[in-house]
Design a protein around this motif. Structure first.
Motif, PDB file in Angstrom:
ATOM      1  N   PRO A 115      44.460  41.168  48.038  1.00  4.29           N
ATOM      2  CA  PRO A 115      45.112  40.114  47.259  1.00  4.29           C
ATOM      3  C   PRO A 115      46.336  40.611  46.517  1.00  4.29           C
ATOM      4  O   PRO A 115      46.375  41.741  46.014  1.00  4.29           O
ATOM      5  CB  PRO A 115      44.011  39.676  46.276  1.00  4.29           C
ATOM      6  CG  PRO A 115      43.121  40.873  46.160  1.00  4.29           C
ATOM      7  CD  PRO A 115      43.127  41.519  47.509  1.00  4.29           C
ATOM      8  N   LEU A 116      47.334  39.765  46.462  1.00  2.00           N
ATOM      9  CA  LEU A 116      48.555  40.057  45.714  1.00  2.00           C
ATOM     10  C   LEU A 116      48.430  39.449  44.328  1.00  2.00           C
ATOM     11  O   LEU A 116      47.999  38.307  44.172  1.00  2.00           O
ATOM     12  CB  LEU A 116      49.765  39.471  46.436  1.00  2.00           C
ATOM     13  CG  LEU A 116      50.037  40.023  47.838  1.00  2.00           C
ATOM     14  CD1 LEU A 116      51.144  39.219  48.523  1.00  2.00           C
ATOM     15  CD2 LEU A 116      50.401  41.502  47.784  1.00  2.00           C
ATOM     16  N   VAL A 117      48.806  40.219  43.313  1.00  2.00           N
ATOM     17  CA  VAL A 117      48.756  39.746  41.939  1.00  2.00           C
ATOM     18  C   VAL A 117      50.045  39.004  41.615  1.00  2.00           C
ATOM     19  O   VAL A 117      51.140  39.544  41.754  1.00  2.00           O
ATOM     20  CB  VAL A 117      48.555  40.910  40.958  1.00  2.00           C
ATOM     21  CG1 VAL A 117      48.627  40.408  39.513  1.00  2.00           C
ATOM     22  CG2 VAL A 117      47.216  41.592  41.208  1.00  2.00           C
ATOM     23  N   VAL A 118      49.895  37.758  41.197  1.00  2.00           N
ATOM     24  CA  VAL A 118      51.030  36.914  40.834  1.00  2.00           C
ATOM     25  C   VAL A 118      51.093  36.835  39.304  1.00  2.00           C
ATOM     26  O   VAL A 118      50.118  36.468  38.658  1.00  2.00           O
ATOM     27  CB  VAL A 118      50.895  35.500  41.428  1.00  2.00           C
ATOM     28  CG1 VAL A 118      52.111  34.650  41.061  1.00  2.00           C
ATOM     29  CG2 VAL A 118      50.730  35.576  42.944  1.00  2.00           C
ATOM     30  N   GLY A 119      52.247  37.180  38.745  1.00  2.00           N
ATOM     31  CA  GLY A 119      52.423  37.144  37.298  1.00  2.00           C
ATOM     32  C   GLY A 119      53.200  35.917  36.878  1.00  2.00           C
ATOM     33  O   GLY A 119      54.360  35.749  37.265  1.00  2.00           O
ATOM     34  N   CYS A 144      38.319  39.356  45.742  1.00  2.00           N
ATOM     35  CA  CYS A 144      37.598  40.376  46.493  1.00  2.00           C
ATOM     36  C   CYS A 144      37.037  39.828  47.805  1.00  2.00           C
ATOM     37  O   CYS A 144      36.781  40.584  48.746  1.00  2.00           O
ATOM     38  CB  CYS A 144      36.462  40.944  45.646  1.00  2.00           C
ATOM     39  SG  CYS A 144      37.011  41.934  44.241  1.00  2.00           S
ATOM     40  N   MET A 145      36.852  38.505  47.874  1.00  2.00           N
ATOM     41  CA  MET A 145      36.297  37.882  49.081  1.00  2.00           C
ATOM     42  C   MET A 145      37.361  37.406  50.054  1.00  2.00           C
ATOM     43  O   MET A 145      37.033  36.937  51.141  1.00  2.00           O
ATOM     44  CB  MET A 145      35.402  36.706  48.689  1.00  2.00           C
ATOM     45  CG  MET A 145      34.119  37.107  47.999  1.00  2.00           C
ATOM     46  SD  MET A 145      33.045  35.675  47.687  1.00  2.00           S
ATOM     47  CE  MET A 145      32.648  35.173  49.374  1.00  2.00           C
ATOM     48  N   GLY A 146      38.642  37.503  49.661  1.00  2.00           N
ATOM     49  CA  GLY A 146      39.693  37.116  50.607  1.00  2.00           C
ATOM     50  C   GLY A 146      40.724  36.144  50.095  1.00  2.00           C
ATOM     51  O   GLY A 146      41.663  35.805  50.825  1.00  2.00           O
ATOM     52  N   SER A 147      40.593  35.664  48.861  1.00  2.00           N
ATOM     53  CA  SER A 147      41.642  34.821  48.283  1.00  2.00           C
ATOM     54  C   SER A 147      42.912  35.661  48.203  1.00  2.00           C
ATOM     55  O   SER A 147      42.934  36.712  47.558  1.00  2.00           O
ATOM     56  CB  SER A 147      41.221  34.341  46.889  1.00  2.00           C
ATOM     57  OG  SER A 147      42.188  33.494  46.325  1.00  2.00           O
ATOM     58  N   CYS A 148      43.967  35.222  48.866  1.00  2.00           N
ATOM     59  CA  CYS A 148      45.111  36.113  49.108  1.00  2.00           C
ATOM     60  C   CYS A 148      46.031  36.296  47.904  1.00  2.00           C
ATOM     61  O   CYS A 148      46.804  37.258  47.852  1.00  2.00           O
ATOM     62  CB  CYS A 148      45.913  35.632  50.316  1.00  2.00           C
ATOM     63  SG  CYS A 148      46.696  34.009  50.120  1.00  2.00           S
ATOM     64  N   LEU A 149      45.992  35.383  46.947  1.00  2.00           N
ATOM     65  CA  LEU A 149      46.781  35.501  45.715  1.00  2.00           C
ATOM     66  C   LEU A 149      45.840  35.330  44.535  1.00  2.00           C
ATOM     67  O   LEU A 149      44.909  34.527  44.585  1.00  2.00           O
ATOM     68  CB  LEU A 149      47.863  34.422  45.641  1.00  2.00           C
ATOM     69  CG  LEU A 149      48.851  34.295  46.795  1.00  2.00           C
ATOM     70  CD1 LEU A 149      49.777  33.095  46.545  1.00  2.00           C
ATOM     71  CD2 LEU A 149      49.655  35.571  46.970  1.00  2.00           C
TER      72      LEU A 149
END
Length: 238
Positions: free
Chosen positions: A17-21, A201-206
């Motif tokens: 997952p990418l962390v979006v701020g 952790c389960m696959g949510s990409c953002l």
């Protein structure tokens, strides 16, 4: 034939997952223009929240050294944009040369048109859905995903209020079964705060954290979110 990989800027959208701020203040944008290694992967610029001329905000987006996701959230889905829809669409289109991605509500009536323009610019489209009252059924969530996909969204983002543990079930079922469309799933409110980590952790990409102040209920700071991901999503390299 292998599916073409999806990117936001140069960052691949995938199992990590990418962390979006989320950024809601002009001064934060100006400060970040001098930063090369932020605590997030993608900057979500909430133009509807920032008290500044939209043209100035768009110009600042072009100065950031990391991918920008532009959001002009309608008041109908919890944002602060109360102007005309055609003006909001014009701002999205004006910003496309300066950002890596845009977020448009699936039920806005504008997603299909804006997605077509974004595709021509080779920019990523997030089709979003927000429910601040509760969580729809799994069947309803699947319909939302399909609607977003058919209108041209590359990623479907669904954020719903979690009022009781049962409201979590549709999110976890959807992330476990939907394979055609990259998903960003978020549970809002105190009971849903952990989903920013568990669903990631389960696959949510953002997964979204805040840079200057929370944009929605239950949001962690980017620093805390990154720490939690490092702790609980073991075996992943950030």
């Amino acid at each position: 034939m292998a599916l073409k990989k999806l990117h936001i800027g140069k960052l691949e959208v995938g199992p990590i997952p990418l962390v979006v701020g989320s950024i809601t203040q002009e001064e934060t944008l100006r400060t970040l223009a001098r930063v090369t290694r932020p605590e997030f992967d993608i900057a979500e610029v909430r133009l509807d929240e920032i008290d500044a001329f939209p043209e100035n905000v768009i110009a600042l987006c072009g100065k950031l050294k990391f991918p920008v996701l532009l959001t002009i959230r309608s008041a109908k889905e919890g944002g602060k944009w109360r102007g005309r829809e055609k003006d909001r669409c014009a701002l999205y289109e004006a910003a496309l040369p300066h950002v890596a991605a845009i977020d448009v509500e699936i039920e806005s009536g504008s997603l299909k048109k804006l997605a077509a323009v974004a595709h021509r610019f080779k920019k990523t489209v997030v089709g979003s859905y927000h429910d601040f009252e509760g969580t729809p059924s799994i069947r309803a969530l699947r319909t939302i995903v399909q609607c977003g996909r058919e209108q041209g969204a590359h990623i479907v983002k669904i954020a719903t209020m979690i009022k009781n543990p049962a409201d979590l079930v549709p999110h976890f079922e959807l992330i476990s079964t939907e394979k055609r469309t990259p998903l960003c799933l978020i549970g809002m409110g105190p009971l849903g705060a952990h989903t920013r980590v568990s669903l990631a952790c389960m696959g949510s990409c953002l997964t979204y954290g805040y840079v200057d102040r929370p944009a929605v209920p239950g949001q962690f700071s980017c620093k805390k979110l990154r720490s939690l991901l490092d702790e609980f999503c073991r075996g992943r390299k950030w």
